[in-house]
Design a protein around this motif. Sequence first.
Motif: not given
Length: 296
Positions: A247-256
Amino acid sequence: MVIDGERGGMDSDHDRSSAGGGKDAWPQVLNRSAEAPDTPGAIPADQAVTTPSSPTALSPTPSSPVPDPSVTGRGIAGLSTPYQVVAALALSLIGLLACTQVAMVFLHVAPSNTLTKEHGKTIDRWIYPEFEQNWKLFAPNPLQQNVAVHVRAEVVDADGRRTTPWMNLTHEDAKGIRGNLFPSHVDQNELRRGWDFYVNSHDSENRPNGLRGDLSERYVRRIAMLRLSERDYGGTIERIQLRSATSSIAPPPWSTEKISTRPVYRVLPWWTVTPDDLPEHAAEQSRDAARAEADR
């Protein structure tokens, strides 16, 4: 005016003193040198030191340095001779080990050269497993995925055959590492390196692509059986199956950036368990039981 009168009186006094035999009008000023011994810090005339005219006499007389009693006896110098020898040997040994460690790590991460070709086995024995170097953090494309290894077993008991649920081996390793101040390097990397070994020696259809394919299969089966042997399934494990969940790592909240975190599974075929796949003590028991049955 009064000022003129006073000035005239002072001039007249000065004239009278000069005419009357040279008596000074200001004895308190001219005689101050005679009163100097009464002032604080003045040196009497009889105790005055005559300064020599030679230039060498102006240099201070050398004196031997006085050791500071607060510094004397500190460090190794404060120990007796036998302890000084022991301390010197210990420091030398520590320095030698440190230099050896730095040299081994350098040769391990350095490109292939004459030394690594000739002494590669010695370097590997020193580095693995505790000092293994992983430079993926500095790679152009660092890891951005979580890979978990699962296993399930087919158990035969008095009621027949049954299949166990999937067990997350990676999650079990993570629970053993969390909260441990000194986790073992082997515990952290055994399963991960074993799975990487299998993936790199097989194609997408799980077919071996080299001579190390069979070795990687046996290595992964032994790791799985070692973990399964820690649980009691109430029967005999005849077959096992492994899979990976990536599973891919989720991007940070500030990333689009939009990335799917849904796991992708790679399922391996069922493997029949052999005595060589069992832990060492279980394999010995199985061989002893086979010999006893053959003798009958």
